[in-house]
Design a protein around this motif. Structure first.
Motif, PDB file in Angstrom:
ATOM      1  N   ASN A 457     -21.294  -5.377  -4.282  1.00  0.00           N
ATOM      2  CA  ASN A 457     -20.354  -4.621  -5.128  1.00  0.00           C
ATOM      3  C   ASN A 457     -20.883  -3.216  -5.394  1.00  0.00           C
ATOM      4  N   ALA A 458     -22.187  -3.119  -5.699  1.00  0.00           N
ATOM      5  CA  ALA A 458     -22.773  -1.811  -5.968  1.00  0.00           C
ATOM      6  C   ALA A 458     -22.728  -0.932  -4.722  1.00  0.00           C
ATOM      7  N   ARG A 459     -23.001  -1.521  -3.536  1.00  0.00           N
ATOM      8  CA  ARG A 459     -22.991  -0.742  -2.301  1.00  0.00           C
ATOM      9  C   ARG A 459     -21.582  -0.257  -1.990  1.00  0.00           C
ATOM     10  N   ASN A 460     -20.585  -1.113  -2.185  1.00  0.00           N
ATOM     11  CA  ASN A 460     -19.194  -0.727  -1.907  1.00  0.00           C
ATOM     12  C   ASN A 460     -18.757   0.445  -2.780  1.00  0.00           C
ATOM     13  N   LYS A 461     -19.287   0.523  -4.002  1.00  0.00           N
ATOM     14  CA  LYS A 461     -18.874   1.588  -4.926  1.00  0.00           C
ATOM     15  C   LYS A 461     -19.794   2.795  -4.854  1.00  0.00           C
ATOM     16  N   GLY A 462     -20.876   2.682  -4.120  1.00  0.00           N
ATOM     17  CA  GLY A 462     -21.800   3.800  -4.017  1.00  0.00           C
ATOM     18  C   GLY A 462     -22.710   3.948  -5.207  1.00  0.00           C
ATOM     19  N   VAL A 463     -23.023   2.857  -5.869  1.00  0.00           N
ATOM     20  CA  VAL A 463     -23.889   2.883  -7.051  1.00  0.00           C
ATOM     21  C   VAL A 463     -25.233   2.272  -6.686  1.00  0.00           C
ATOM     22  N   ARG A 464     -26.320   2.968  -7.082  1.00  0.00           N
ATOM     23  CA  ARG A 464     -27.646   2.457  -6.799  1.00  0.00           C
ATOM     24  C   ARG A 464     -28.056   1.415  -7.854  1.00  0.00           C
ATOM     25  N   LEU A 465     -28.601   0.314  -7.395  1.00  0.00           N
ATOM     26  CA  LEU A 465     -29.068  -0.759  -8.279  1.00  0.00           C
ATOM     27  C   LEU A 465     -30.594  -0.723  -8.272  1.00  0.00           C
ATOM     28  N   ILE A 466     -31.192  -0.360  -9.437  1.00  0.00           N
ATOM     29  CA  ILE A 466     -32.640  -0.156  -9.545  1.00  0.00           C
ATOM     30  C   ILE A 466     -33.236  -1.249 -10.419  1.00  0.00           C
ATOM     31  N   LEU A 467     -34.282  -1.896  -9.907  1.00  0.00           N
ATOM     32  CA  LEU A 467     -34.988  -2.943 -10.668  1.00  0.00           C
ATOM     33  C   LEU A 467     -36.365  -2.438 -11.028  1.00  0.00           C
ATOM     34  N   GLY A 468     -36.721  -2.471 -12.295  1.00  0.00           N
ATOM     35  CA  GLY A 468     -38.022  -2.019 -12.754  1.00  0.00           C
ATOM     36  C   GLY A 468     -39.119  -2.995 -12.395  1.00  0.00           C
ATOM     37  N   ASP A 469     -40.362  -2.562 -12.592  1.00  0.00           N
ATOM     38  CA  ASP A 469     -41.522  -3.394 -12.303  1.00  0.00           C
ATOM     39  C   ASP A 469     -41.687  -4.413 -13.429  1.00  0.00           C
ATOM     40  N   MET A 470     -41.617  -5.690 -13.082  1.00  0.00           N
ATOM     41  CA  MET A 470     -41.669  -6.757 -14.097  1.00  0.00           C
ATOM     42  C   MET A 470     -42.822  -7.719 -13.860  1.00  0.00           C
ATOM     43  N   HIS A 471     -43.809  -7.300 -13.078  1.00  0.00           N
ATOM     44  CA  HIS A 471     -44.926  -8.191 -12.775  1.00  0.00           C
ATOM     45  C   HIS A 471     -45.761  -8.498 -14.015  1.00  0.00           C
ATOM     46  N   GLU A 472     -45.908  -7.530 -14.906  1.00  0.00           N
ATOM     47  CA  GLU A 472     -46.757  -7.706 -16.080  1.00  0.00           C
ATOM     48  C   GLU A 472     -46.010  -8.281 -17.274  1.00  0.00           C
ATOM     49  N   VAL A 473     -44.730  -8.512 -17.128  1.00  0.00           N
ATOM     50  CA  VAL A 473     -43.935  -9.023 -18.260  1.00  0.00           C
ATOM     51  C   VAL A 473     -44.257 -10.494 -18.480  1.00  0.00           C
ATOM     52  N   PRO A 474     -44.547 -10.923 -19.711  1.00  0.00           N
ATOM     53  CA  PRO A 474     -44.876 -12.342 -19.979  1.00  0.00           C
ATOM     54  C   PRO A 474     -43.711 -13.260 -19.654  1.00  0.00           C
TER      55      PRO A 474
END
Length: 589
Positions: A457-474
């Motif tokens: 859906n994001a690609r079809n609309k031209g919107v970038r989907l960004i995921l933050g770094d969550m390795h250190e999250v408990p």
């Protein structure tokens, strides 16, 4: 300092003794004095008659023998003896020499002489000018053998009587003083014994009055004091029971008043408040004490004061709804009841029900029904219209067009199914019947899974989907399926309301006992006036634009309920035209 009961009893006893002693003293003084004089009179009269009898038996010559006879008789009876003729001339006197008899005045008109001549005996008490003292005179007539008649008079000074009376006064006075002294001692003893019991009663009664109801007055006698002690003990027991009942009722009433969710106020007929409960303070945002203050000083709400005056005037119940602003608007249902005692108005009781939530729920229900009806009407109308067209023959005459119609019908049926599914989910969440299968898990895997589902859906609309770094999250404690549903709703909304070349960023941070997840977009944003209601069911910021991007209007409401069931909170920050940030918290595992 006021005199005690002991001194009052002593004073009363002393006054009684003095009064009785005074009466007795006066009576005895008068009676004994009269008795003494009467005895002397009787003795002197008898002696006078004996002297007259002696003179009658002798051949007495008044002029020759009277002085000697008077002197002889006077020595024998220890009294003054006067012998006189019937004409009052003195012939002899035991205390006057014979040669001085001629100088004595005539005694004919002396009272005792006149009485003796008339009645045979005469008695008189008077002052003697000769002896210069009070005298008792007794005269009797006599006659000699020579038939010569005369009068013999005996006189006795009253100095002896006065001396006897003085002695009597002394004896009576001493007796009186002794009686007063003894009565004083006796009254002291009696009053002390009596007052000790009364002091004991007063002391214990004072302690009972201070609340020491276990105290009892000792009953040491069966007299009136004993009965009084028994009555006071019974009274103490009854008072203790009554106060216990009153205290229990008061505690019960206080508990009821404190536990009441409704505000309660009691005021007298003049509008002075006599009782309120904690809910009243909370409802009207009052911190200080209000008992004893007029109602108009506590709240100047015109409807409230007008309702009170109306109840006082009509003396009948009154129920009405008012709106107060303290500081936010609150709907209150008031119930006023007059307190009547035999048609006399004693005061007014008012109960205040906060119906703001009820009104709000009622409005939500109305909006919900209207929104559901509206949301259902559109797809149903479209499905019905296209189905009628197909039934009209398009299916046979124009298969290509019929296929497009069927696709429209299918899309709207999907929308209808999605709406019904969301309604069922929301209903389960709000009813509390939906159980969460909470388990420790990492947040990163669920975020990646939700992002994959919406990546196309994001690609079809031209919107970038960004995921933050969550390795250190408990690790967190959550239901994986429901958490994924929350993330899908928030990320999907961000994609829908973000124009091409925009972005949607998902991140997570550690904030103490919780983990905070954020979904930030660079979309159209939300106006400030709409932010407080953004999580309400079917609430849309822009109706026309919201329908263009699809959706049921229930997603954010579902998100809020799921997060709350996890024990977290949900929030939103947005600036119109610059994007929005939706965040929620979850407990750490």
């Amino acid at each position: 300092m006021r005199p005690g009961i002991q001194w009052k009893l002593m004073a009363s006893h002393l006054v009684l003794v003095l009064l009785m002693g005074g009466v007795l003293y006066g009576y005895l003084d008068h009676t004994l004095a009269n008795y003494l004089i009467a005895g002397i009179k009787e003795n002197l009269l008898n002696e006078a008659r004996l002297a007259a009898l002696t003179a009658s038996r002798e051949n007495l010559d008044l002029r020759r023998d009277a002085p000697m006879t008077a002197s002889t008789i006077g020595r024998e009876i220890k009294a003054r003896v006067t012998i006189m003729a019937l004409n009052g001339e003195v012939a002899g006197d035991s205390e006057v020499r014979p040669d001085e008899l001629k100088g004595i005045e005539n005694h004919l008109y002396r009272p005792e002489v006149q009485a003796a001549l008339k009645t045979g005996a005469g008695i008189s008490i008077r002052h003697s000018s000769t002896l210069r003292t009070g005298m008792l005179y007794v005269a009797v007539p006599f006659s000699t053998k020579g038939r010569e008649a005369g009068i013999i008079r005996l006189a006795l000074p009253l100095a002896a009587v006065d001396k006897t009376r003085t002695s009597l006064h002394t004896i009576l006075g001493a007796s009186m003083a002794l009686a007063v002294f003894l009565s004083l001692i006796l009254s002291y003893i009696i009053s002390r014994v009596t007052s000790r019991s009364l002091r004991t009663m007063a002391s214990i009664a004072a302690r009972i009055g201070k609340g020491e109801f276990g105290r009892r007055i000792p009953v040491n006698s069966r007299d009136e004091l004993g009965e009084l002690a028994g009555v006071m003990n019974d009274m103490s027991v009854r008072i203790e029971r009554q106060l216990a009942c009153i205290s229990a009722e008061k505690n019960r009433l206080d508990t009821i008043l404190r536990g009441m969710g409704e505000g309660l106020m009691v005021a007298d007929a003049k509008g002075v408040i006599t009782l309120v409960n904690p809910a009243f303070h909370t409802l009207f945002a009052i911190e200080e004490e209000v008992e004893g203050k007029p109602l108009i000083e506590i709240t100047r709400h015109p409807d409230l004061n007008e309702a009170f005056r109306a109840v006082v005037t009509s003396r009948s119940e009154r129920i009405e709804e008012i709106t107060i602003r303290l500081p936010e608007e609150t709907k209150v249902l008031t119930h006023w009841v007059p307190l009547l005692d035999q048609d006399a108005l004693q005061g007014v009781v008012a109960v205040f029900h906060d119906i703001s939530d009820i009104k709000k729920l009622e409005n939500i229900r109305k909006d919900f029904v209207a929104n559901v009806s509206h949301e259902l009407r559109t797809p149903v109308t479209v499905i019905k219209g296209y189905a009628e067209t197909l039934l009209g023959g398009v299916l046979e005459t124009d298969p290509a067009r019929a296929r497009r119609f069927l696709e429209v019908i299918y899309n709207h049926s999907e929308r209808l199914a999605s709406l019904i599914g969301d309604l069922l989910t929301l209903s389960e969440l709000e009813s509390g019947k939906l159980t969460m299968e909470l388990a420790p898990m990492t947040i990163e895997g669920t975020v990646i899974q939700a992002a994959r589902l919406l990546e196309q859906n994001a690609r079809n609309k031209g919107v970038r989907l960004i995921l933050g770094d969550m390795h250190e999250v408990p690790r967190i404690l959550a239901d994986r399926g429901r958490l994924e549903q929350v993330l899908i709703n928030l990320i999907d909304n961000g994609i829908k309301y973000t124009p091409a070349a925009g972005s949607v960023t998902v991140s997570a941070t550690d904030i103490g006992p919780m983990v905070k997840l954020e979904v930030k977009d660079t979309g159209i944003g939300i106006p400030a006036k709409d932010l407080p209601r953004i999580f309400e069911r079917f609430y849309r910021v822009d109706e026309a634009r919201s329908r263009d991007v699809g959706g049921t209007g229930l997603g954010l409401s579902i998100v809020k309920h799921i997060v709350q069931l996890h024990g977290g909170t949900v929030a939103v920050e947005s600036v119109a035209g610059k994007g929005s940030t939706f965040s929620f918290t979850l407990k750490k595992a």
